[in-house]
Design an enzyme around this catalytic site. Structure first.
Site, PDB file in Angstrom:
ATOM      1  N   HIS A  96       0.853  -1.195   0.000  1.00 54.20           N
ATOM      2  CA  HIS A  96       0.000   0.000   0.000  1.00 54.20           C
ATOM      3  C   HIS A  96       0.883   1.237   0.000  1.00 54.20           C
ATOM      4  O   HIS A  96       1.907   1.272   0.689  1.00 54.20           O
ATOM      5  CB  HIS A  96      -0.889  -0.006   1.247  1.00 54.20           C
ATOM      6  N   CYS A 134      -3.901   2.520  -4.418  1.00 53.99           N
ATOM      7  CA  CYS A 134      -4.839   3.330  -3.637  1.00 53.99           C
ATOM      8  C   CYS A 134      -4.892   4.733  -4.221  1.00 53.99           C
ATOM      9  O   CYS A 134      -3.954   5.521  -4.043  1.00 53.99           O
ATOM     10  CB  CYS A 134      -4.421   3.367  -2.173  1.00 53.99           C
ATOM     11  N   HIS A 161      -7.797   0.132  -4.156  1.00 57.66           N
ATOM     12  CA  HIS A 161      -8.558   0.957  -3.219  1.00 57.66           C
ATOM     13  C   HIS A 161      -8.987   2.200  -3.983  1.00 57.66           C
ATOM     14  O   HIS A 161      -8.148   3.041  -4.320  1.00 57.66           O
ATOM     15  CB  HIS A 161      -7.679   1.395  -2.029  1.00 57.66           C
ATOM     16  N   ASP A 214     -13.158   1.478  -0.410  1.00 59.32           N
ATOM     17  CA  ASP A 214     -12.379   2.076   0.665  1.00 59.32           C
ATOM     18  C   ASP A 214     -13.262   2.973   1.526  1.00 59.32           C
ATOM     19  O   ASP A 214     -14.374   2.614   1.847  1.00 59.32           O
ATOM     20  CB  ASP A 214     -11.162   2.804   0.106  1.00 59.32           C
ATOM     21  N   HIS A 215     -12.831   4.148   1.859  1.00 58.74           N
ATOM     22  CA  HIS A 215     -13.533   4.944   2.867  1.00 58.74           C
ATOM     23  C   HIS A 215     -14.864   5.498   2.352  1.00 58.74           C
ATOM     24  O   HIS A 215     -15.042   5.693   1.161  1.00 58.74           O
ATOM     25  CB  HIS A 215     -12.644   6.091   3.334  1.00 58.74           C
ATOM     26  N   TYR A 231     -15.117   4.110   7.907  1.00 62.71           N
ATOM     27  CA  TYR A 231     -15.500   2.708   7.756  1.00 62.71           C
ATOM     28  C   TYR A 231     -16.956   2.425   8.109  1.00 62.71           C
ATOM     29  O   TYR A 231     -17.311   1.338   8.550  1.00 62.71           O
ATOM     30  CB  TYR A 231     -14.560   1.819   8.570  1.00 62.71           C
TER      31      TYR A 231
END
Length: 254
Positions: A96, A134, A161, A214-215, A231
């Site tokens: 990552h 990401c 991501h 992801d978020h 999350y």
């Protein structure tokens, strides 16, 4: 500079940044100072434990002799040990990127740019040495061309991501909607589909690259639940729905 009082911190920032920090610090009351400390050292990536300022500085001191080049070399030594074993067992490793992708609290970062990735892959060329691509982390830096990075290392993208961030002129950033912000999500998803199509044509079993939204925002019923920032379930489902819609539309033309 003013709370942790990290030795050498004055060398990490410009005169403009230091002046702005001083003005901001002088406006804080004791409660706000405590909250700021907690926000920083009790919420570091990959950790949930908290520290006192003294404990935190002690941990930072253990990295005093580590600069960016020595950290790079240590990472390569680590990868040279594990990647051959991973490859033998058909395991795809995927590092990552740094989050955020620039030095923080005096600590060097070595997985933040296209050049960083090239260094890792030049030194450990096995395809099992791959990327968690990401877009949120890499997209924080204005000098990162995400489409170019993905196209160059597409065969090493083993996990995705997909999220977006928005920068301001001072270098701050926040998480934006998945299809907004500074990340060109349209172009990124398009290149992902092109790569998946190429892999499928080669007959590869791993042609579909695993992805997560992801978020996500805290919204609706999640507003009444205790969740880690980013999350919440409903917010991530919203992001997933938006990304799947974009993917569906693009697939009709690829």
């Amino acid at each position: 500079l003013f709370l942790l009082k990290r030795p050498g911190a004055e060398n990490s920032y410009s005169d403009t940044q230091k002046a702005a920090a001083k003005v901001y610090f002088e406006k804080l009351n004791d409660s706000q100072k405590k909250q700021l400390v907690n926000n920083i050292i009790a919420g570091l990536p990959g950790a949930e434990e908290g520290y006192t300022l003294e404990q935190f500085q002690t941990i930072l001191d253990t990295y005093a002799s580590i600069d960016a080049q020595s950290l790079r070399e240590n990472l390569v030594l680590f990868l040279k040990e594990i990647i051959p074993v991973a490859s033998q067992n058909e395991v795809l490793m995927c590092i990552h990127p740094d989050d955020p992708p620039y030095p923080i609290l005096g600590l060097p970062r070595v997985v933040s740019t296209e050049e960083d990735y090239a260094y890792l892959f030049d030194n450990v060329p096995d395809r099992a040495n791959g990327i968690t691509f990401c877009t949120g982390s890499l997209g924080v830096r204005a000098d990162n061309n995400l489409v170019q990075i993905f196209k160059r290392f597409a065969d090493r993208a083993h996990f995705l991501h997909l999220r977006s961030t928005k920068r301001d002129e001072q270098g701050n950033f926040y998480e934006a909607n998945h299809l907004d912000g500074d990340v060109d999500m349209y172009s990124i998803v398009k290149e992902i589909l092109v790569e998946e199509k190429r892999r499928k044509a080669e007959g590869r079993a791993d042609y579909a690259i695993p992805v997560r939204p992801d978020h996500g925002h805290q919204m609706l019923d999640d507003l009444h639940k205790k969740t880690n920032p980013g999350y919440s379930g409903i917010g991530r489902l919203r992001g997933l729905a938006e990304l799947r819609g974009l993917e569906y539309g693009l697939k009709q033309n690829i």
